[in-house]
Structure formats: structure tokens, C-alpha cells
Design a protein around this motif. Structure first.
Motif, mmCIF file in Angstrom:
data_model
loop_
_atom_site.group_PDB
_atom_site.id
_atom_site.type_symbol
_atom_site.label_atom_id
_atom_site.label_comp_id
_atom_site.label_asym_id
_atom_site.label_seq_id
_atom_site.Cartn_x
_atom_site.Cartn_y
_atom_site.Cartn_z
ATOM 1 N N ILE A 111 0.803 -1.226 0.000
ATOM 2 C CA ILE A 111 0.000 0.000 0.000
ATOM 3 C C ILE A 111 0.839 1.281 0.000
ATOM 4 C CG2 ILE A 111 -2.057 -1.076 0.980
ATOM 5 C CD1 ILE A 111 -1.262 0.124 3.702
ATOM 6 N N HIS A 112 2.137 1.176 0.344
ATOM 7 C CA HIS A 112 3.006 2.357 0.328
ATOM 8 C C HIS A 112 4.453 1.911 0.238
ATOM 9 C CE1 HIS A 112 5.141 5.913 2.034
ATOM 10 N NE2 HIS A 112 4.259 6.539 1.284
ATOM 11 N N ARG A 113 5.234 2.719 -0.467
ATOM 12 C CA ARG A 113 6.644 2.365 -0.654
ATOM 13 C C ARG A 113 7.484 3.627 -0.627
ATOM 14 N NH1 ARG A 113 8.815 -1.563 -5.361
ATOM 15 N NH2 ARG A 113 10.996 -1.502 -4.748
ATOM 16 N N THR A 114 8.589 3.543 0.097
ATOM 17 C CA THR A 114 9.588 4.606 0.050
ATOM 18 C C THR A 114 10.886 3.976 -0.437
ATOM 19 O OG1 THR A 114 10.398 4.312 2.318
ATOM 20 C CG2 THR A 114 8.499 5.794 2.007
ATOM 21 N N ARG A 115 11.959 4.738 -0.401
ATOM 22 C CA ARG A 115 13.242 4.224 -0.871
ATOM 23 C C ARG A 115 13.697 3.023 -0.057
ATOM 24 N NH1 ARG A 115 18.407 5.072 0.387
ATOM 25 N NH2 ARG A 115 17.954 6.673 1.929
ATOM 26 N N ARG A 116 13.455 3.004 1.257
ATOM 27 C CA ARG A 116 13.946 1.937 2.127
ATOM 28 C C ARG A 116 12.866 1.056 2.742
ATOM 29 N NH1 ARG A 116 19.490 2.097 3.905
ATOM 30 N NH2 ARG A 116 18.813 0.091 4.673
ATOM 31 N N THR A 117 11.626 1.513 2.789
ATOM 32 C CA THR A 117 10.594 0.736 3.482
ATOM 33 C C THR A 117 9.383 0.466 2.598
ATOM 34 O OG1 THR A 117 9.500 2.684 4.419
ATOM 35 C CG2 THR A 117 11.239 1.670 5.746
ATOM 36 N N LEU A 118 8.700 -0.619 2.958
ATOM 37 C CA LEU A 118 7.453 -1.014 2.299
ATOM 38 C C LEU A 118 6.395 -1.155 3.391
ATOM 39 C CD1 LEU A 118 9.056 -3.905 0.257
ATOM 40 C CD2 LEU A 118 8.413 -1.692 -0.671
ATOM 41 N N THR A 119 5.195 -0.699 3.111
ATOM 42 C CA THR A 119 4.077 -0.868 4.029
ATOM 43 C C THR A 119 3.018 -1.697 3.317
ATOM 44 O OG1 THR A 119 4.528 1.285 5.022
ATOM 45 C CG2 THR A 119 2.368 0.318 5.460
ATOM 46 N N LEU A 120 2.551 -2.737 4.012
ATOM 47 C CA LEU A 120 1.590 -3.663 3.409
ATOM 48 C C LEU A 120 0.422 -3.901 4.348
ATOM 49 C CD1 LEU A 120 4.746 -4.922 2.847
ATOM 50 C CD2 LEU A 120 3.334 -6.023 1.123
ATOM 51 N N GLU A 121 -0.641 -4.439 3.792
ATOM 52 C CA GLU A 121 -1.760 -4.906 4.601
ATOM 53 C C GLU A 121 -2.163 -6.285 4.106
ATOM 54 O OE1 GLU A 121 -5.139 -2.322 4.363
ATOM 55 O OE2 GLU A 121 -5.504 -2.753 2.257
ATOM 56 N N ALA A 122 -2.782 -7.057 5.003
ATOM 57 C CA ALA A 122 -3.191 -8.410 4.631
ATOM 58 C C ALA A 122 -4.425 -8.809 5.423
ATOM 59 C CB ALA A 122 -2.060 -9.395 4.888
ATOM 60 N N ARG A 123 -5.140 -9.787 4.883
ATOM 61 C CA ARG A 123 -6.352 -10.313 5.508
ATOM 62 C C ARG A 123 -6.333 -11.830 5.420
ATOM 63 N NH1 ARG A 123 -7.555 -5.609 3.190
ATOM 64 N NH2 ARG A 123 -9.175 -4.295 4.056
ATOM 65 N N VAL A 124 -6.779 -12.485 6.488
ATOM 66 C CA VAL A 124 -6.942 -13.934 6.481
ATOM 67 C C VAL A 124 -8.431 -14.224 6.561
ATOM 68 C CG1 VAL A 124 -6.479 -16.117 7.660
ATOM 69 C CG2 VAL A 124 -4.728 -14.319 7.639
ATOM 70 N N ALA A 125 -8.907 -15.067 5.654
ATOM 71 C CA ALA A 125 -10.314 -15.475 5.642
ATOM 72 C C ALA A 125 -10.390 -16.996 5.688
ATOM 73 C CB ALA A 125 -11.005 -14.955 4.382
ATOM 74 N N ASP A 126 -11.519 -17.497 6.179
ATOM 75 C CA ASP A 126 -11.720 -18.945 6.192
ATOM 76 C C ASP A 126 -12.318 -19.388 4.868
ATOM 77 O OD1 ASP A 126 -14.461 -18.340 6.307
ATOM 78 O OD2 ASP A 126 -14.675 -18.964 8.387
ATOM 79 N N ASN A 127 -12.619 -20.689 4.755
ATOM 80 C CA ASN A 127 -13.129 -21.217 3.481
ATOM 81 C C ASN A 127 -14.542 -20.753 3.155
ATOM 82 O OD1 ASN A 127 -14.066 -22.785 5.595
ATOM 83 N ND2 ASN A 127 -13.882 -24.710 4.505
ATOM 84 N N LYS A 128 -15.204 -20.067 4.088
ATOM 85 C CA LYS A 128 -16.524 -19.485 3.823
ATOM 86 C C LYS A 128 -16.419 -18.012 3.454
ATOM 87 C CE LYS A 128 -18.351 -22.529 7.322
ATOM 88 N NZ LYS A 128 -18.615 -22.555 8.759
ATOM 89 N N GLY A 129 -15.189 -17.481 3.454
ATOM 90 C CA GLY A 129 -14.986 -16.076 3.144
ATOM 91 C C GLY A 129 -15.097 -15.154 4.345
#
Length: 143
Positions: A111-129
Motif C-alpha cells: 500500500i506504500h513504498r519509500t526508498r527503504r521501506t514497504l508498508t503492506l496490509e493483509a487479511r486472512v479469511a476462512d473457506n466461507k470467506g
């Protein structure tokens, strides 16, 4: 995946397969992670819940869920910085629901990037969503 903007899909697929094969003997493989897809700044990994993933309450251990987030976001960081080393410098985890069986899927996105760092997001869902966990992470380029 299309790291360079002109990489052929077949070449990109081979690179992903090689990356997953290299990860199998590491914690990634021990946990049981599988690469589902990766394209650009996004990746999806999956995990089939096994008895050893559960805690004494009979639900997936929070450490397993945090590891899924970290592995998926780490994969995106690796793909975003080919040929460089990246390390997790921060991981925020928000546990929303529990699960005790089935296939879990983790989607991560840069979701964001600079020269030295990266910022991310993530989600975990089950098999029903159903959304189980949401998290964010920062990664630092160390090369």
C-alpha cells in the motif's frame, strides 16, 4: 506477477514456482503455506488447517495466523524488491474471529513504498470467506 512491466507471464510463473520451491524447506513449508497467486503488488497464500495448527482451545493458534500475514506480506515485499533482502520491522495483528478447520486464505497488498521501506496490509479469511484476521506490516530493504 509482472515485476518489470515487460516480463512474459510464463517467465513470471517460473520465477514464482522457483521461489515457492526455495521456501518449502523453510518455516513457510513447515507451516504448510501454499502460493495461490501473485500479481504485481498483491499475493495470495493458503493454508490447510491441521491439528498441529490448533491451540488447547481447539482453534487456530494466533501465531499461525500472524505467520500467515507475515509470510504473505513478505512474499509481496520479495516480489517488489527482486534481488534484494527485505525483513519485517513491524507487524500489527487484529484478531476478529476464530476458526478450527478448513482452508485459510491470506491476501496481501503493498500500500506504500519509500526508498527503504514497504508498508503492506493483509487479511486472512476462512473457506466461507469470513474475515478472521486483519493486519499491517512494515518491511525494510537491507541490501
Amino acid at each position: 506477477m509482472n515485476d518489470s512491466g515487460n516480463e512474459r507471464p510464463r517467465d513470471a510463473r517460473k520465477k514464482l514456482e522457483a521461489l515457492e520451491a526455495a521456501a518449502r524447506p523453510t518455516f513457510w513449508g513447515f507451516l504448510g503455506c501454499e502460493l495461490a497467486s501473485a500479481d504485481g503488488d498483491k499475493a495470495v497464500i493458503a493454508l490447510q488447517v491441521r491439528p498441529e495448527h490448533l491451540n488447547l482451545a481447539g482453534i487456530v493458534h494466533g501465531g499461525v495466523l500472524a505467520s500467515l500475514l507475515d509470510n504473505a506480506m513478505g512474499l509481496v515485499a520479495i516480489l517488489a524488491c527482486p534481488g534484494e533482502r527485505t525483513v519485517t520491522t513491524g507487524l500489527n495483528v487484529h484478531y476478529l474471529q476464530s476458526s478450527s478447520e478448513g482452508r485459510l486464505t491470506c491476501e496481501a497488498e503493498l500500500i506504500h513504498r519509500t526508498r527503504r521501506t514497504l508498508t503492506l496490509e493483509a487479511r486472512v479469511a476462512d473457506n466461507k470467506g469470513e474475515l478472521l484476521v486483519w493486519g499491517s506490516g512494515t518491511f525494510r530493504r537491507v541490501t
